[in-house]
Design a protein around this motif. Sequence first.
Motif, PDB file in Angstrom:
ATOM      1  N   GLU A   1      -3.509  16.399  -5.334  1.00  0.00           N
ATOM      2  CA  GLU A   1      -3.824  15.013  -5.676  1.00  0.00           C
ATOM      3  C   GLU A   1      -2.608  14.098  -5.581  1.00  0.00           C
ATOM      4  OE1 GLU A   1      -6.971  14.249  -6.119  1.00  0.00           O
ATOM      5  OE2 GLU A   1      -7.413  16.383  -5.864  1.00  0.00           O
ATOM      6  N   SER A   2      -1.457  14.638  -5.251  1.00  0.00           N
ATOM      7  CA  SER A   2      -0.239  13.828  -5.185  1.00  0.00           C
ATOM      8  C   SER A   2      -0.351  12.747  -4.122  1.00  0.00           C
ATOM      9  CB  SER A   2       0.968  14.719  -4.884  1.00  0.00           C
ATOM     10  OG  SER A   2       2.114  13.937  -4.605  1.00  0.00           O
ATOM     11  N   VAL A   3       0.239  11.604  -4.388  1.00  0.00           N
ATOM     12  CA  VAL A   3       0.238  10.495  -3.438  1.00  0.00           C
ATOM     13  C   VAL A   3       0.981  10.860  -2.157  1.00  0.00           C
ATOM     14  CG1 VAL A   3       2.358   9.440  -4.321  1.00  0.00           C
ATOM     15  CG2 VAL A   3       0.625   7.990  -3.267  1.00  0.00           C
ATOM     16  N   LEU A   4       1.831  11.897  -2.213  1.00  0.00           N
ATOM     17  CA  LEU A   4       2.617  12.287  -1.046  1.00  0.00           C
ATOM     18  C   LEU A   4       1.848  13.166  -0.060  1.00  0.00           C
ATOM     19  CD1 LEU A   4       5.994  13.270  -2.783  1.00  0.00           C
ATOM     20  CD2 LEU A   4       5.421  11.084  -1.714  1.00  0.00           C
ATOM     21  N   VAL A   5       0.838  13.862  -0.536  1.00  0.00           N
ATOM     22  CA  VAL A   5       0.220  14.924   0.250  1.00  0.00           C
ATOM     23  C   VAL A   5      -0.611  14.377   1.411  1.00  0.00           C
ATOM     24  CG1 VAL A   5      -1.540  16.751   0.177  1.00  0.00           C
ATOM     25  CG2 VAL A   5       0.227  16.626  -1.582  1.00  0.00           C
ATOM     26  N   GLY A   6      -0.407  14.998   2.594  1.00  0.00           N
ATOM     27  CA  GLY A   6      -1.226  14.696   3.764  1.00  0.00           C
ATOM     28  C   GLY A   6      -0.884  13.401   4.463  1.00  0.00           C
ATOM     29  N   ARG A   7       0.270  12.806   4.123  1.00  0.00           N
ATOM     30  CA  ARG A   7       0.644  11.524   4.714  1.00  0.00           C
ATOM     31  C   ARG A   7       2.106  11.569   5.142  1.00  0.00           C
ATOM     32  NH1 ARG A   7      -0.310   7.389  -0.008  1.00  0.00           N
ATOM     33  NH2 ARG A   7      -0.265   5.845   1.664  1.00  0.00           N
ATOM     34  N   PRO A   8       2.466  10.856   6.206  1.00  0.00           N
ATOM     35  CA  PRO A   8       3.888  10.744   6.535  1.00  0.00           C
ATOM     36  C   PRO A   8       4.653  10.139   5.360  1.00  0.00           C
ATOM     37  CG  PRO A   8       2.529   9.901   8.316  1.00  0.00           C
ATOM     38  CD  PRO A   8       1.613  10.121   7.150  1.00  0.00           C
ATOM     39  N   ILE A   9       5.877  10.592   5.165  1.00  0.00           N
ATOM     40  CA  ILE A   9       6.647  10.144   4.014  1.00  0.00           C
ATOM     41  C   ILE A   9       6.807   8.626   3.999  1.00  0.00           C
ATOM     42  CG2 ILE A   9       9.000  10.111   3.079  1.00  0.00           C
ATOM     43  CD1 ILE A   9       9.149  13.089   3.568  1.00  0.00           C
ATOM     44  N   ARG A  10       7.070   8.018   5.159  1.00  0.00           N
ATOM     45  CA  ARG A  10       7.296   6.569   5.158  1.00  0.00           C
ATOM     46  C   ARG A  10       6.056   5.816   4.662  1.00  0.00           C
ATOM     47  NH1 ARG A  10       7.166   7.400  10.773  1.00  0.00           N
ATOM     48  NH2 ARG A  10       9.441   7.255  10.852  1.00  0.00           N
TER      49      ARG A  10
ATOM     50  N   ALA B   1       3.654   7.163   2.536  1.00  0.00           N
ATOM     51  CA  ALA B   1       3.426   7.490   1.130  1.00  0.00           C
ATOM     52  C   ALA B   1       4.400   6.762   0.218  1.00  0.00           C
ATOM     53  CB  ALA B   1       3.544   8.999   0.925  1.00  0.00           C
ATOM     54  N   VAL B   2       5.676   6.704   0.645  1.00  0.00           N
ATOM     55  CA  VAL B   2       6.686   6.050  -0.189  1.00  0.00           C
ATOM     56  C   VAL B   2       6.411   4.565  -0.322  1.00  0.00           C
ATOM     57  CG1 VAL B   2       9.141   5.450  -0.292  1.00  0.00           C
ATOM     58  CG2 VAL B   2       8.468   7.791   0.227  1.00  0.00           C
TER      59      VAL B   2
ATOM     60  N   ILE C   1      13.236  10.596  -1.422  1.00  0.00           N
ATOM     61  CA  ILE C   1      13.037  12.033  -1.229  1.00  0.00           C
ATOM     62  C   ILE C   1      14.275  12.602  -0.541  1.00  0.00           C
ATOM     63  CG2 ILE C   1      11.676  13.808  -0.064  1.00  0.00           C
ATOM     64  CD1 ILE C   1       9.234  12.079  -0.408  1.00  0.00           C
ATOM     65  N   GLY C   2      14.913  13.585  -1.188  1.00  0.00           N
ATOM     66  CA  GLY C   2      16.139  14.154  -0.651  1.00  0.00           C
ATOM     67  C   GLY C   2      15.942  15.437   0.110  1.00  0.00           C
TER      68      GLY C   2
ATOM     69  N   ARG D   1      11.989  13.459   6.847  1.00  0.00           N
ATOM     70  CA  ARG D   1      12.150  12.303   7.710  1.00  0.00           C
ATOM     71  C   ARG D   1      10.918  11.427   7.565  1.00  0.00           C
ATOM     72  NH1 ARG D   1      16.707  13.401   7.283  1.00  0.00           N
ATOM     73  NH2 ARG D   1      18.140  14.180   8.884  1.00  0.00           N
ATOM     74  N   GLY D   2      10.942  10.243   8.112  1.00  0.00           N
ATOM     75  CA  GLY D   2       9.838   9.307   7.918  1.00  0.00           C
ATOM     76  C   GLY D   2       8.499   9.845   8.352  1.00  0.00           C
ATOM     77  N   ASP D   3       8.476  10.692   9.405  1.00  0.00           N
ATOM     78  CA  ASP D   3       7.209  11.197   9.907  1.00  0.00           C
ATOM     79  C   ASP D   3       6.852  12.575   9.343  1.00  0.00           C
ATOM     80  OD1 ASP D   3       9.190  12.569  11.159  1.00  0.00           O
ATOM     81  OD2 ASP D   3       8.428  12.288  13.204  1.00  0.00           O
ATOM     82  N   THR D   4       7.676  13.110   8.412  1.00  0.00           N
ATOM     83  CA  THR D   4       7.372  14.396   7.787  1.00  0.00           C
ATOM     84  C   THR D   4       6.144  14.266   6.890  1.00  0.00           C
ATOM     85  OG1 THR D   4       9.729  14.972   7.776  1.00  0.00           O
ATOM     86  CG2 THR D   4       8.281  16.256   6.346  1.00  0.00           C
TER      87      THR D   4
END
Length: 444
Positions: free
Chosen positions: A383-392, A394-395, A404-405, A417-420
């Motif tokens: 349910e995390s806002v990060l899951v299944g989306r590119p980092i750029r 989601a952030v 995110i380090g 990276r932005g597309d991870t």
Amino acid sequence: MRILVIGAGEVGSSIAGSLADAHEIVVLDVDGDRVDSLTFEHDVLAIQGDGTSLDDLEAAEAASADVVIASTDEDETNLAACATVKTVTDAFTIARVEQPSFLRTWQRSRGVFGVDFMVCTDLLTAQAIVRIVGLPTARDVDPFANGLVQMAEFEVSAESPLAGQTVAEADTFDALTFAALVRDEEVVLPRGDTVIEPNDQIIVIGRPDSVEAFAGAVSPEAETDVEDVVVVGGSTTAYQVTRLLEERGLSPTLIEQDEARARELAEALPDTTVLQHDATDRDFLEREHIGDADFVVSMLDSDEKNLLVALLAKRVGAARTVAVVDNPQYVPLFQTVGVDVAVNPREVTAEDITRFTRERQAENVAIIEPEKAEVLEVEVGPESVLVGRPIREAVADLPAGFVIGAITRDGQFVTPRGDTVVEPNDHVVALVTNEAHDEVADQL
């Protein structure tokens, strides 16, 4: 969460201040002046009373506490307080001790003394010092994700090649993230065009080999392969530092003035050369070639002696020095006059207790700048806002103040990276400012 802190000294006050924004904090201390001072400094309920007294614990409503932290300067008082607390509540109890013998007893039988979690000041201080020795140019080092990720803090000198570069120019490491700059005690989240200035402290998060390579870039002239370490002092903490150095395969030198204690340490530390002498004697330091040391760690029984030994060691040629400082107000002074790293045991202990309290929501936490920012490790759920989306992407839905380090997945390091795309059960190591903490934690 309701947290009762027993003891309003340096450790207890630091813990209370760090947790006050997110929790309901009650502090109990026998010293009325400390209670009054804490009431003005932090948003906490401070009560005068004895943590080993049932009447005083009831007055502090200990029965309604979720966590009780016993952090006075007396080991026996902290253990007695936890045992007493357990007679009125099932709250999770944390005890601070200085003697490793209490920690060993507790580790053998968890829950003994009525303590659910125990922290040992001597051992924590030793571990912090040895981590710094392991990464020579760093001011602070913390491991995450079972050692797959490292967070480190470095100070940029005016002579550093990084001074005057932009973050984009300095960012030449594949598995490293520039998470933040600390400038004039303020946390700055850098962009590519942010210029790194002299005296900035850089917080990086990455794979340990990349962090080590970055350490060399910060100070190319510094020796990064540490072999010769000198420990000054025969205290319990000094013994722990030397023992941990031996475990890392080093053969340190230890200097202790007391003959009986020096003999005892020589027997307990088979891979250490123990010298019985006064380490404030410059002729002795030169005669024993202390100036050739990669690190000198000064751990005597007074701040003044530790400052003197550290400065003498630098004067005779030692590459870097670490000094234990009992008074936290002296830490910036030590570093200003030439000591490379000053470590205050009470600050280390307060941070670890605060870290553990916050770890009940996160896997691991490191405090970067008190009440300013922290690095946390979180295992993200579906349910995390990060899951299944590119980092750029989601952030963009999270508040400013979040970087995110590093990511670990199935025991492997993943450079963000932005597309991870983050996957469920990934471990994310991120820096978050205090202003953004609550909102970010809810969405992760």
